[in-house]
Every structure is written in structure tokens, then in C-alpha cells.
Enzyme design. Sequence first.
Site, short mmCIF file in Angstrom:
data_model
loop_
_atom_site.label_atom_id
_atom_site.label_comp_id
_atom_site.label_asym_id
_atom_site.label_seq_id
_atom_site.Cartn_x
_atom_site.Cartn_y
_atom_site.Cartn_z
CG MET A 156 8.32 20.00 45.98
SD MET A 156 9.58 20.13 47.26
CE MET A 156 8.71 19.50 48.68
N GLY A 157 11.38 20.17 42.71
CA GLY A 157 11.82 19.12 41.79
C GLY A 157 12.46 18.01 42.60
NE ARG A 158 14.91 13.98 38.15
CZ ARG A 158 14.65 14.77 37.11
NH1 ARG A 158 14.78 16.07 37.20
NH2 ARG A 158 14.25 14.25 35.96
CB ILE A 159 17.53 18.83 44.36
CG1 ILE A 159 18.36 18.12 43.28
CG2 ILE A 159 18.43 19.21 45.54
CD1 ILE A 159 19.40 19.00 42.58
CB THR A 234 22.22 23.78 47.18
OG1 THR A 234 20.83 23.43 47.23
CG2 THR A 234 22.81 23.71 48.57
NE ARG A 236 23.38 26.51 37.80
CZ ARG A 236 23.65 25.25 38.19
NH1 ARG A 236 23.77 24.96 39.47
NH2 ARG A 236 23.82 24.29 37.29
CD GLU A 265 29.24 29.17 41.27
OE1 GLU A 265 28.11 29.38 41.75
OE2 GLU A 265 29.60 28.09 40.80
CG HIS A 283 28.66 25.20 42.32
ND1 HIS A 283 28.20 25.98 41.28
CD2 HIS A 283 27.84 24.12 42.36
CE1 HIS A 283 27.14 25.40 40.73
NE2 HIS A 283 26.90 24.27 41.37
C1 DGY Z 1 24.21 21.00 38.74
O1 DGY Z 1 24.33 19.86 38.28
O2 DGY Z 1 23.48 21.84 38.22
C2 DGY Z 1 24.96 21.27 39.99
O3 DGY Z 1 24.96 22.61 40.30
C3 DGY Z 1 26.35 20.71 39.87
O4 DGY Z 1 26.92 20.63 41.13
#
Ligand code: DGY
Length: 326
Positions: A156-159, A234, A236, A265, A283
Site C-alpha cells: 500500500m504505497g503511492r500506487i 504492474t 515487478r 523481462e 511494461h
Molecule cells: C517504475 O518506475 O518502477 C516503473 O516500473 C516504470 O514503468
Amino acid sequence: MRIVVSKPLIGSAVSRLRESGHDVVVLSENHSQEAFVEAIAAGCEGVLSMLSDPIGADVIARTRAAGKSLRVISNYAVGYNNIDIKACTEAGIVVTNTPDVLTDATADIALTLLLMAMRSIPAGMKLLSEGRFTGWRPICLLGHDPRGKTLGILGMGRIGIAMARRGEALGMKIIYHSRSGAKAELPWAHISFAGLLAESDVLSIHCPLNSETKHLIGAAELEKMKRGSVLINTARGPIVDEAALADALRTGHLFSAGLDVYEREPEVYPALMKMENVVLLPHMGSSTYETREAMGGLAASAILDVLAGRRPSHPVNPEVFELASL
Ligand code: DGY
């Protein structure tokens, strides 16, 4: 001073570095790891690196052997799992990242994946592009409504917070698990990791990759997820065991998955490429003109700050400054 920029960038980042009097070398889009390391080891004070540039202890040792000039590595990403932070700190190199500016763009991609995965969009697109759409039918390409479902946020960080807000706007119930525990300022329920797996209809991953989170979602964890649930990643790729994920999708234990990142990746686990219940993106979480320009601005400012003796806004190893003042 000499600065190595790992890939061409949009926006004014490179010209700002040059206008500040620095000698800036921009490597080509598809440079090899060896070319990158050689460019650094040839002697430079600053590096503007990408998440695809591994900077391990070996790279740091090689730059140190070539002279002690490197002072800052500014990673053009919020994640910095590509860099050995301990080796940098020991060598007195400041590492910085680009948080905040990519929060909305990345959460938007997570939301896109959620909707595409829940509504069976890849199967619908394939049906149409293969000329198999023969007309509207009541029982065809059925998906699931987000409204009323539970969206579990892992990390639960910013994203994670931005994704939770998007889920809430869709009428979803939000639960979350964070390694740092409950956040008093958030209105949603913090729950154990086991509870998150068991209760989420959609599990969206937003934690960083480190030694504790590699394969955090493996066969055992997928098994504990609800039958018919959806996985979104989204963050890693290596946080998810892709072979186990492909099995869970093949057996129908998971309804679908949406992935923007991959374990090896840019390779994608071959079985995933053939599945209709998987949304695969290359990505592109932060890939908007506005966001990439802002990331370049932050990354360039960090280099200019450190080389001018100022503290940058987002150091990931601030202990370097404390060590320097001892
Ligand atoms: C990040 O900034 O870590 C993202 O994966 C880039 O898209």
C-alpha cells in the site's frame, strides 16, 4: 563533469544537463550491458540509468577500479531493484529514483488491466480479429462486474493507494496488506497476507521487488486465492511465479490475469502468450508523454543536485549523506 544517460529520453532532461555545463553521453536505445558498463567505467560522475540496467556490486567494483569519480546514479523509475543499493552506499554513491510523478499513470494501467481481465476483453478482441464474430449472443464472452467485488491491494504505497481509489470508484470493496502494517490515515481494512489471498476477488500487486517479495505469489499462494479470482501485476515480474500462474489460469482456478511486468523481462512465459484469459502489456505503466517527461525532469534534477553538492529530493540511500558527514 561526465554524465552517462542510458537511453534517449523525451523532454528537456538531457539538454538541462548539457546547459549546466556537463559532458553528456547518451547511449543508444538497444545498447548491450557491456557497452553500458564500459561507458560508466570509462569514468563519469553521474549515471541516469533505466530499470533494465542491472547495476550490481560487480559493476560498482569495476567503476571503482577505474577511478573514484562516480557520485550519483539516478534511476529513471520508482523501482530500484536493478541496483545493488548496499554496494552503492559502501562506495559513497547516492542512488535516487522518480516516485510520485508516475503514480497515476501506473495506477491507470493497473485499472485498465483489471477491467480488461474481468470483462474478457482479450478473448473478445481475438474473436473479432479472427473474423469469428457472427453476431450478438446472450451467452458469449461473459465477464464479471467489478461493482460489489473485493479488490485486494498487496503493497500500500503511492500506487497501491491510487489503485484502491480507482477500485472504490468502480464500487469495489477495498482490503489491503502492507508489510509495514496498517496505515492509520487510510479508510480501508488492513488484513493479513493469508486473509488478502482468501478474500480478494481481484488481487493487485503494488509492492517492491526485493529478496522478501521474490515469488511471493507462487503455487501455494495462488491455490489459496478464491476460485475464479483475478490477478493483476504492474509492480515487478519476479514477485509472481509465472509457471505457477500459467497453471492456475489453465486449470481455471483463476478466471484471468493482467500483467504489465514479467519474471524474465522482456521474455514472457510461453504458455501465457497463448492464453485468452490473460492480458499482456509490455511494461508500459509509466508510458505517457507527460509522465516520462516528468520522470526525466526528476532524474536530471537529482544528478544536478548531487553534483552541485545539494541533497536530491528522492535519495533511496540517504545514509550516504550521514556517512559522508562522519
Ligand atoms: C517504475 O518506475 O518502477 C516503473 O516500473 C516504470 O514503468
